[in-house]
Design a protein around this motif. Structure first.
Motif, short mmCIF file in Angstrom:
data_model
loop_
_atom_site.label_atom_id
_atom_site.label_comp_id
_atom_site.label_asym_id
_atom_site.label_seq_id
_atom_site.Cartn_x
_atom_site.Cartn_y
_atom_site.Cartn_z
N PRO A 98 0.83 -1.20 0.00
CA PRO A 98 0.00 0.00 0.00
C PRO A 98 0.87 1.26 0.00
N VAL A 99 0.43 2.26 -0.77
CA VAL A 99 1.19 3.51 -0.91
C VAL A 99 0.23 4.69 -0.75
N ARG A 100 0.62 5.65 0.07
CA ARG A 100 -0.18 6.87 0.27
C ARG A 100 0.10 7.87 -0.84
N ILE A 101 -0.94 8.50 -1.37
CA ILE A 101 -0.77 9.55 -2.37
C ILE A 101 -1.52 10.80 -1.91
N ASP A 102 -1.25 11.95 -2.61
CA ASP A 102 -1.81 13.20 -2.10
C ASP A 102 -3.31 13.35 -2.27
N SER A 103 -3.87 12.90 -3.37
CA SER A 103 -5.31 13.11 -3.59
C SER A 103 -5.86 12.03 -4.50
N LEU A 104 -7.08 11.57 -4.17
CA LEU A 104 -7.73 10.54 -4.98
C LEU A 104 -8.68 11.11 -6.02
N SER A 105 -9.01 12.40 -5.92
CA SER A 105 -10.15 12.93 -6.67
C SER A 105 -10.04 12.68 -8.18
N GLU A 106 -8.91 12.99 -8.78
CA GLU A 106 -8.75 12.82 -10.22
C GLU A 106 -8.81 11.34 -10.59
N ASP A 142 2.54 9.91 -12.30
CA ASP A 142 2.88 11.33 -12.20
C ASP A 142 2.76 11.81 -10.76
N LYS A 143 1.69 11.42 -10.07
CA LYS A 143 1.50 11.83 -8.68
C LYS A 143 2.63 11.28 -7.80
#
Length: 267
Positions: A98-106, A142-143
């Protein structure tokens, strides 16, 4: 890429769990809207809301809610060629952790579009889903790499939206105070953060946006230089000409003449 199953905005009770010792027979991508517990070869790992998990074919899939309701978006898929497999490898996205990213919205929007296309039965739905899956992974990569290389954190998307506003409306009387206020940041913090993310100062970007708009108007309309200056946010055509020359190395009139001559020669 062929989608085998897809779901968007699915919610489950606190007793939700998945245990597939041999995997699901395909790749699985999860976007977490709540925290969850994963069992991997490293033992139990708790993943925060806003994380993703990409399972390879054959990897055991064992995960559960973290004590409360569990929500996610997900899709199962299969690469259909060596080219598809190489595409995933080249994006350098971690598998099976599992990896945390800044935002899921897109990314959530893209999975929603996959859902619609996969179940629509349209004549181009398979091709559309293939493109959407590839776009999803390009955006995800990209994120990840922006976060690693620039330490973008959670403010990246908000700053990107602000930058898009500048390029969409270059004629607006942009200034540092207004831009910093929109981001609820101090002048110095905003300017430092903006340059760290995009490699240029905010006002340099404003000039670049105005120059880009001026190029379009000079090459596609018969408006006078004075009128184009006004349309690009300049109160003085002298200031406009000076900045345009500084950026492009030629005056607006010289640029317009050069573009016109090139088009004629290309005919």
């Amino acid at each position: 890429m062929r989608i085998t199953n897809v779901g968007c905005n699915h919610w489950h009770d606190a007793d939700f769990f998945i245990d597939r010792p041999d995997g699901s027979g395909d790749y699985l991508l999860l976007l977490l809207k709540t925290s969850a517990v994963f069992v991997t070869d490293k033992g139990e790992q708790t993943a925060e809301a806003g994380s993703f998990m990409l399972y390879k074919t054959g990897t055991p899939q064992c995960y559960r809610s973290d004590g409360g309701r569990y929500g996610n978006d997900w899709f199962h898929f299969l690469p259909e060629s060596t080219e598809d497999e190489n595409f995933l490898k080249e994006l350098d996205i971690p598998f099976d952790t599992p990896v945390r990213i800044d935002s899921l919205s897109e990314l959530t929007v893209l999975i929603s579009m996959m859902c619609h296309e996969h179940y629509s039965g349209g004549i181009y739905s398979t091709d559309t889903c293939d493109l959407l899956v590839k776009l999803f992974f390009l955006k995800l990569s990209d994120k990840l790499h922006r976060t690693v290389e620039r330490g973008t954190g959670s403010g990246y998307e908000d700053m990107s939206v602000l930058r898009a506003k500048i390029y969409n409306d270059p004629a607006r009387k942009w200034n540092i105070e207004e831009l910093a206020h929109e981001m609820t940041m101090s002048r110095s913090s905003f300017q430092h953060g903006y340059k760290k993310l995009f490699g240029v100062t905010p006002m340099t970007d404003v000039i670049a946006a105005r120059t880009e708009r001026a190029e379009y108007l000079l090459s596609s309309t018969s408006h006078s230089v004075n009128r184009i200056a006004q349309m690009c946010g300049y109160s003085s055509d002298i200031h406009f000409v000076r900045q345009f020359r500084k950026v492009k190395g030629e005056s607006p009139t010289e640029y317009r003449t050069r573009v016109k001559n090139k088009r004629q020669n290309d005919k």
